[in-house]
Design an enzyme around this catalytic site. Structure first.
Site, short mmCIF file in Angstrom:
data_model
loop_
_atom_site.label_atom_id
_atom_site.label_comp_id
_atom_site.label_asym_id
_atom_site.label_seq_id
_atom_site.Cartn_x
_atom_site.Cartn_y
_atom_site.Cartn_z
N LEU A 105 0.86 -1.19 0.00
CA LEU A 105 0.00 0.00 0.00
C LEU A 105 0.89 1.23 0.00
O LEU A 105 1.81 1.34 0.81
CB LEU A 105 -0.91 0.01 1.24
CG LEU A 105 -1.80 1.23 1.43
CD1 LEU A 105 -2.79 1.37 0.26
CD2 LEU A 105 -2.57 1.14 2.75
N VAL A 146 4.64 -1.20 3.16
CA VAL A 146 4.30 0.19 2.85
C VAL A 146 5.20 0.65 1.72
O VAL A 146 6.43 0.49 1.78
CB VAL A 146 4.49 1.09 4.09
CG1 VAL A 146 4.15 2.54 3.73
CG2 VAL A 146 3.61 0.61 5.24
N LYS A 147 4.59 1.22 0.68
CA LYS A 147 5.36 1.66 -0.48
C LYS A 147 5.81 3.11 -0.30
O LYS A 147 5.00 4.00 -0.06
CB LYS A 147 4.53 1.53 -1.76
CG LYS A 147 4.25 0.09 -2.16
CD LYS A 147 3.40 0.00 -3.41
CE LYS A 147 4.21 0.15 -4.66
NZ LYS A 147 3.40 -0.15 -5.88
N ILE A 148 7.11 3.31 -0.46
CA ILE A 148 7.71 4.63 -0.35
C ILE A 148 8.50 4.89 -1.64
O ILE A 148 9.30 4.04 -2.05
CB ILE A 148 8.65 4.72 0.86
CG1 ILE A 148 7.86 4.52 2.16
CG2 ILE A 148 9.40 6.06 0.89
CD1 ILE A 148 8.71 4.49 3.41
#
Length: 365
Positions: A110, A141-143
């Protein structure tokens, strides 16, 4: 056991097959379950473009929109409730895979709000909020791998949170991403976190590189001989960098503490140019300890007619570097290419998130 011969050949090389799609229809219809059972799917990724499309089309969201409208929830808050609900439900579907693979796969991603791509502190804060909101150990978690994203990666990993680093286009930036990951692990260890619980992938974008460089080559010469060579060479050079970093003494010290290597993930593997084989970014990039996240059309094509010939990536750095030397000699400004691709990628996701918010606002009335 993967029943399909082509997909089994891919997994036998060491490739984890993830789907580059996530929606409520796919969750509720059993679509994920079917792909897990029949195609050996072991993960899924989402992004603002995928969610914008799903929320604008799928009736499965109608009931929740009605409830949120009655509750008077703001547009931004409603968007986050809906997307985190979907990712949480998808994570639950992949939980068995997560357990069976010891936490390596069974992952669902996400993305942080793409409007924060150039703000380190806000990216960190949102990543922590998303981790808490989804509340599943198999979340990633997408960064984005922007300049501001690099310290955010370190800080989020240091909190014991698994991260999918996205929008990587150049090997130089990829090296900085791996350094940020190792720094995060070192800080996580100092913070008392179990390093074995932290998983990360580095999403190296593929087809967009060919699209951009081919466009520039076409402007120079029709049918340029270097056309279609850049993306695969770029990814192969990235894999060589991965092998170097994850055999270093710095890495070995972390590995001894239970840390996991940050796997390269081939993203944007759907072919944009129809003159190319629709499985080229699968066939040519099969390599041990990698992930290939495919749109469903590419997954189906791979199952039907892929030409998997084993590991075609290891020991290709010299030939791949020659492609880049030739591109530079031909007049391709590679630094400009990668800057343009990163800018375009961030802008595209920001536009998709804005479209998503517009859809949510309309549905809330």
């Amino acid at each position: 056991m993967v029943a399909n011969a082509n997909l089994k050949a891919l997994t036998d090389v060491g490739v984890s097959i993830w789907l580059d799609d996530l929606s409520r229809n796919r969750i509720l219809s059993g679509g994920f379950d079917e792909l897990i059972q029949e195609y050996g799917l072991v993960g899924a990724t989402s992004n603002p473009t995928i969610f914008a499309s799903a929320l604008s089309k799928e009736p499965e969201y109608d009931e929740q929109f009605e409830e949120l409208a009655k509750a008077g929830v703001t547009t931004d808050r409603a968007a986050r409730i809906i997307t985190t609900d979907d990712v949480r439900d998808a994570a639950d579907i992949f939980r068995d895979v997560y357990e069976q693979t010891g936490g390596v796969d069974g992952r669902v991603s996400l993305e942080v709000d793409p409007r924060l791509a150039h703000d380190t502190d806000k990216t960190v804060a949102e990543a922590i909020d998303l981790w808490k909101a989804v509340d599943r150990p198999n979340l990633m978690v997408k960064i984005p791998a922007t300049v501001a994203g690099l310290p955010a990666i370190t800080k989020v990993i240091a909190e014991g949170i698994s991260v999918n680093v996205t929008l990587i286009f150049s090997v130089e930036r990829y090296k900085a991403v791996m350094d940020a990951y190792l720094a995060g692990l070192e800080q996580a260890k100092a913070n008392g976190h179990d390093l074995a619980s932290i998983e990360s992938v580095a999403s190296f974008f593929v087809s967009r590189v060919d699209t951009e460089i081919d466009k520039r080559l076409d402007a120079m010469q029709e049918g340029h001989p270097l056309r279609g060579q850049a993306a695969i060479a770029n990814a192969r050079l990235a894999y060589a960098a991965y092998q170097e970093v994850f055999s270093s003494e710095r890495w070995k010290a972390l590995q001894a503490e239970g840390a996991r290597a940050q796997r390269p993930l081939w993203a944007s593997t759907g072919v944009k140019d129809k003159s190319y084989s629709d499985t080229r970014y699968v066939d040519e990039l099969a390599a041990p300890n990698t992930v290939n996240t495919m749109p469903e059309s590419t997954l189906q094509a791979t199952a039907d007619h892929a030409d998997v010939r084993g590991d075609l990536v290891s020991d290709t750095a010299e030939a791949s570097q020659k492609v880049f030397d030739d591109l530079a000699a031909a007049g391709i400004d590679l630094d400009d290419v990668f800057t343009a691709l990163e800018t375009e990628g961030v802008d595209k996701f920001e536009k998709s998130w804005t479209e998503l918010l517009g859809t949510v606002a309309d549905r809330l009335g």
